[in-house]
Design an enzyme around this catalytic site. Structure first.
Site, PDB file in Angstrom:
ATOM      1  N   ASN A 195     -11.677  -2.313  -4.293  1.00 11.59           N
ATOM      2  CA  ASN A 195     -12.636  -1.911  -5.331  1.00 11.59           C
ATOM      3  C   ASN A 195     -12.128  -2.100  -6.760  1.00 11.59           C
ATOM      4  O   ASN A 195     -12.748  -1.637  -7.709  1.00 11.59           O
ATOM      5  CB  ASN A 195     -13.064  -0.448  -5.113  1.00 11.59           C
ATOM      6  CG  ASN A 195     -11.884   0.522  -5.195  1.00 11.59           C
ATOM      7  OD1 ASN A 195     -10.753   0.116  -5.473  1.00 11.59           O
ATOM      8  ND2 ASN A 195     -12.148   1.792  -4.950  1.00 11.59           N
ATOM      9  N   ASP A 208      -6.561   0.337  -0.307  1.00 10.23           N
ATOM     10  CA  ASP A 208      -7.451   1.342   0.273  1.00 10.23           C
ATOM     11  C   ASP A 208      -7.865   0.944   1.687  1.00 10.23           C
ATOM     12  O   ASP A 208      -7.486  -0.120   2.195  1.00 10.23           O
ATOM     13  CB  ASP A 208      -8.676   1.557  -0.629  1.00 10.23           C
ATOM     14  CG  ASP A 208      -9.332   0.246  -1.042  1.00 10.23           C
ATOM     15  OD1 ASP A 208      -9.481  -0.654  -0.184  1.00 10.23           O
ATOM     16  OD2 ASP A 208      -9.702   0.110  -2.235  1.00 10.23           O
ATOM     17  N   ASP A 265      -6.440  -3.949  -2.008  1.00 11.20           N
ATOM     18  CA  ASP A 265      -7.397  -3.152  -2.786  1.00 11.20           C
ATOM     19  C   ASP A 265      -8.782  -3.790  -2.683  1.00 11.20           C
ATOM     20  O   ASP A 265      -8.936  -4.990  -2.911  1.00 11.20           O
ATOM     21  CB  ASP A 265      -6.938  -3.103  -4.248  1.00 11.20           C
ATOM     22  CG  ASP A 265      -7.949  -2.433  -5.163  1.00 11.20           C
ATOM     23  OD1 ASP A 265      -8.722  -1.590  -4.668  1.00 11.20           O
ATOM     24  OD2 ASP A 265      -7.960  -2.759  -6.366  1.00 11.20           O
ATOM     25  N   HIS A 313       8.894   0.974   4.410  1.00 11.34           N
ATOM     26  CA  HIS A 313       8.475   1.388   3.064  1.00 11.34           C
ATOM     27  C   HIS A 313       9.582   2.094   2.284  1.00 11.34           C
ATOM     28  O   HIS A 313       9.456   2.278   1.072  1.00 11.34           O
ATOM     29  CB  HIS A 313       7.244   2.307   3.165  1.00 11.34           C
ATOM     30  CG  HIS A 313       7.553   3.622   3.820  1.00 11.34           C
ATOM     31  ND1 HIS A 313       7.830   3.731   5.161  1.00 11.34           N
ATOM     32  CD2 HIS A 313       7.647   4.884   3.324  1.00 11.34           C
ATOM     33  CE1 HIS A 313       8.072   4.994   5.460  1.00 11.34           C
ATOM     34  NE2 HIS A 313       7.971   5.717   4.363  1.00 11.34           N
ATOM     35  N   ASP A 314      10.652   2.498   2.974  1.00 10.65           N
ATOM     36  CA  ASP A 314      11.770   3.196   2.320  1.00 10.65           C
ATOM     37  C   ASP A 314      13.001   2.304   2.167  1.00 10.65           C
ATOM     38  O   ASP A 314      14.036   2.772   1.698  1.00 10.65           O
ATOM     39  CB  ASP A 314      12.179   4.427   3.133  1.00 10.65           C
ATOM     40  CG  ASP A 314      11.214   5.593   2.966  1.00 10.65           C
ATOM     41  OD1 ASP A 314      10.550   5.666   1.913  1.00 10.65           O
ATOM     42  OD2 ASP A 314      11.120   6.416   3.889  1.00 10.65           O
ATOM     43  N   ASP A 364       7.436  11.833  10.464  1.00 11.54           N
ATOM     44  CA  ASP A 364       8.296  11.762   9.289  1.00 11.54           C
ATOM     45  C   ASP A 364       9.416  12.807   9.372  1.00 11.54           C
ATOM     46  O   ASP A 364       9.147  13.979   9.649  1.00 11.54           O
ATOM     47  CB  ASP A 364       7.426  12.011   8.046  1.00 11.54           C
ATOM     48  CG  ASP A 364       8.155  11.757   6.752  1.00 11.54           C
ATOM     49  OD1 ASP A 364       8.530  10.596   6.508  1.00 11.54           O
ATOM     50  OD2 ASP A 364       8.333  12.708   5.973  1.00 11.54           O
ATOM     51  N   ASP A 372      -9.512  -0.885  -8.378  1.00 13.57           N
ATOM     52  CA  ASP A 372      -8.826   0.181  -9.124  1.00 13.57           C
ATOM     53  C   ASP A 372      -7.300  -0.002  -9.100  1.00 13.57           C
ATOM     54  O   ASP A 372      -6.563   0.826  -9.635  1.00 13.57           O
ATOM     55  CB  ASP A 372      -9.204   1.569  -8.599  1.00 13.57           C
ATOM     56  CG  ASP A 372      -8.729   1.830  -7.179  1.00 13.57           C
ATOM     57  OD1 ASP A 372      -8.138   0.915  -6.546  1.00 13.57           O
ATOM     58  OD2 ASP A 372      -8.938   2.966  -6.680  1.00 13.57           O
ATOM     59  N   ASP A 386       0.720   8.615  10.598  1.00 16.33           N
ATOM     60  CA  ASP A 386       1.937   9.271  10.135  1.00 16.33           C
ATOM     61  C   ASP A 386       1.757  10.780  10.213  1.00 16.33           C
ATOM     62  O   ASP A 386       0.741  11.312   9.767  1.00 16.33           O
ATOM     63  CB  ASP A 386       2.231   8.858   8.678  1.00 16.33           C
ATOM     64  CG  ASP A 386       3.694   8.550   8.454  1.00 16.33           C
ATOM     65  OD1 ASP A 386       4.527   9.376   8.840  1.00 16.33           O
ATOM     66  OD2 ASP A 386       3.994   7.482   7.900  1.00 16.33           O
ATOM     67  N   GLU A 436      11.106   9.661  13.059  1.00 17.08           N
ATOM     68  CA  GLU A 436      12.051   9.227  12.027  1.00 17.08           C
ATOM     69  C   GLU A 436      13.161  10.266  11.958  1.00 17.08           C
ATOM     70  O   GLU A 436      12.902  11.438  11.695  1.00 17.08           O
ATOM     71  CB  GLU A 436      11.348   9.117  10.674  1.00 17.08           C
ATOM     72  CG  GLU A 436      12.291   8.637   9.581  1.00 17.08           C
ATOM     73  CD  GLU A 436      11.794   8.924   8.175  1.00 17.08           C
ATOM     74  OE1 GLU A 436      12.142   8.142   7.280  1.00 17.08           O
ATOM     75  OE2 GLU A 436      11.077   9.922   7.965  1.00 17.08           O
TER      76      GLU A 436
END
Length: 559
Positions: free
Chosen positions: A23, A29, A21, A327-328, A199, A25, A98, A254
């Site tokens: 910034n 990003d 990150d 990520h899964d 995907d 939040d 992706d 995938e």
């Protein structure tokens, strides 16, 4: 032997929400990615696979896209994205985006128009059906629990969503849908990207009529009717003809539920579809009859037999993707190694496996520093839609034991992979100056990139060494694979051979010491240790018989 950059590449996956990150939040990003490009260059990776950064309401963390040709506000702007691409290319790193085209968000302008009226020119962009006897059009269940259909009062019909209710499936039978998708792909390729990770791309072709699966009176998994469907090869060959063949790019599909024989069709060099696929067979090695959440102990024979089958199956025509987490999936060192006593050794052993099998290795962010699974105390600390829906269905509505379900989440939940990357030992692991969108793993003070870079014996430096070896030795990329010691219940060992070059890879998958005995047919005059995850090896020691230390990995070149 057909050489190609995508065969020789090492790919690094960035899940942008959790990477860095910039910034404050609490959400990773694009500027955060830019700030860490030198780190990725030092690691030595060739390609970044970037999980979705498109406009999205974030029901499924960006995999629900509302505008394919714009950037999500919390990630930045198109100008930021262009700066990132330029920064990657300046460092010799390619970018693979992706491609999520089995479904859109229900907030995409196509779906808003489709939903507005049965007469809309966009109605046929999605799968709409009237109900049957006051129920859904068929009995399929969603990947994220519950029915795969949602009722819409305005037009008195249901739409299909194999994933979330906010992810309606596109109707690929409609040539206008395909044309719009191809134009969108060209938009990104013309901007200079180097490929697509696609995907659930083998879900795009559905069986005509969308019939119920099994017993129509109960909800059932309908995968036989939409996985590897009747027109999937037609669609992919059309996509290749109209788009991919016009650019020098890499592609990976995938494909849950894909078999070796089907993968040969998808990746065969003469078929003009995709370069490689992600198969999931080895990711189900610890799943029982009840599916993903029915956690069972894995065995070495289970893992080895699956990897071996794919190595042999795609040896002559086709190509493998090599991965143990993404990520899964949960973190590989927690799942297949030892994230406690032998954390460093087992992480390096698994890395050796991934980089010495035949195929293209994929590193998931944080893997290179040995990031582990997380155990949050409360279900309220989890963010993943799959986890939350499953907990609601099984515990809140079904009355199942909460502790048992939480344990399954600790082992298999997707948020294991999504905790923020641990950059240093400062608050929130240096990921953000604000409050992270998902809590940081508490072990960040011990496991972080800053520490890893300073330690010459770190997991990071071992990855760097493996990647450098791969660039120097074609045998790691193009060498033939042959299994040895196939009956061992402790060791996974194999050879890679290219011309006169022969390497032996020896991996102890367990914390116990174990004896290695070299098969008689591998007689040799000289041996050279190419890489190992232990420093105390006597390189003069004969390799006919020796004791492997816990999670030890050795790679020898013999002649």
């Amino acid at each position: 032997m057909q050489k190609a950059f995508w065969k020789e590449a090492v790919v690094y996956q960035i899940y942008p929400r959790s990477f860095k990150d910039s910034n404050g939040d609490g959400i990773g990003d694009i500027q955060g990615i830019i700030s860490r490009l030198d780190y990725l260059q030092e690691l030595g990776v060739d390609v970044i696979w970037l999980s979705p950064v498109y406009k999205s309401p974030n029901d499924d963390n960006g995999y629900d896209i509302s505008d394919y040709q714009d950037i999500m506000d919390e990630f930045g702007t198109m100008a930021d994205w262009e700066e990132m691409l330029e920064g990657m290319h300046q460092r010799g790193i390619k970018l693979m985006m992706d491609l999520v085209v089995n479904h859109t968000s229900d907030e995409h302008e196509w779906f808003i128009a489709s939903k507005s009226s049965k007469d809309s020119p966009y109605r046929d962009y999605y799968h709409w059906k009237p109900g049957k006897d006051g129920k859904e059009p068929n009995n399929w269940v969603s990947v994220f629990s519950g029915s795969a259909w949602k009722y819409d009062e305005q037009t008195d019909e249901y739409f299909l969503h194999i994933f979330s209710k906010k992810q309606p499936d596109l109707n690929w039978e409609n040539p206008k849908v395909r044309e719009d998708v191809y134009n969108m792909m060209k938009f990104w390729l013309d901007k200079g990207i180097d490929g697509f990770r696609m995907d659930v791309i083998n879900f795009i072709s559905k069986v005509d009529g969308l019939p119920s699966a099994g017993n129509p009176d109960q909800y059932e998994w309908g995968g036989d009717y939409f996985m590897n469907g009747p027109k999937i090869h037609d669609y992919l060959q059309e996509m290749n003809r109209k788009v991919l063949s016009q650019y020098d790019v890499m592609t990976v599909g995938e494909m849950p539920g894909v078999s070796v024989d089907e993968a040969k069709l998808y990746t065969g060099s003469e078929r003009n579809e995709l370069n490689m696929v992600f198969q999931f067979e080895h990711m189900d090695v610890d799943s029982g009859e009840g599916g993903k959440w029915d956690v069972q102990p894995w065995t070495l024979d289970g893992i080895r037999s699956i990897l071996h089958k794919w190595q042999v199956g795609l040896a002559e025509n086709g190509w493998n993707s090599l991965y143990m987490n993404n990520h899964d999936q949960p973190r590989m060192v927690s799942r297949f190694g030892d994230d406690g006593v032998y954390h460093k050794q087992s992480a390096k052993m698994l890395a050796t496996l991934l980089h010495t099998l035949k195929g293209t290795p994929y590193i998931y962010q944080g893997e290179e520093i040995g990031m582990t699974n997380v155990q949050f105390d409360s279900i309220d600390d989890y963010q993943d839609i799959e986890i939350l829906n499953m907990y609601q269905e099984k515990v809140v509505e079904g009355g199942e034991d909460a502790d048992k379900i939480m344990n399954a989440i600790y082992v298999k939940g997707r948020d294991n992979a999504r905790t923020p990357v641990q950059w240093d030992g400062s608050e929130h692991a240096g990921f953000t100056s604000g409050t992270p969108w998902l809590k940081v793993n508490p072990n960040y003070t011990d496991i972080n990139a800053e520490k890893a870079l300073q330690d010459p014996d770190s997991i990071f430096h071992y990855y760097k060494q493996l990647i450098a070896l791969r660039k120097q030795h074609d045998v790691m990329v193009y060498g033939d694979y042959e299994l040895i010691l196939e009956d061992s219940d402790r060791i996974y060992a194999y050879t890679r051979t290219l011309g006169n070059e022969k390497w032996i890879i020896i991996l102890n998958f367990f914390k116990e010491e174990t004896e290695f005995q070299l098969p008689a047919h591998l007689k040799h005059d000289t041996r050279e240790l190419m890489i190992s995850n232990y420093a105390n090896i006597d390189e003069q020691q004969p390799i006919d018989r020796f004791t492997l230390q816990p999670y030890e990995a050795r790679v020898y070149r013999i002649q």
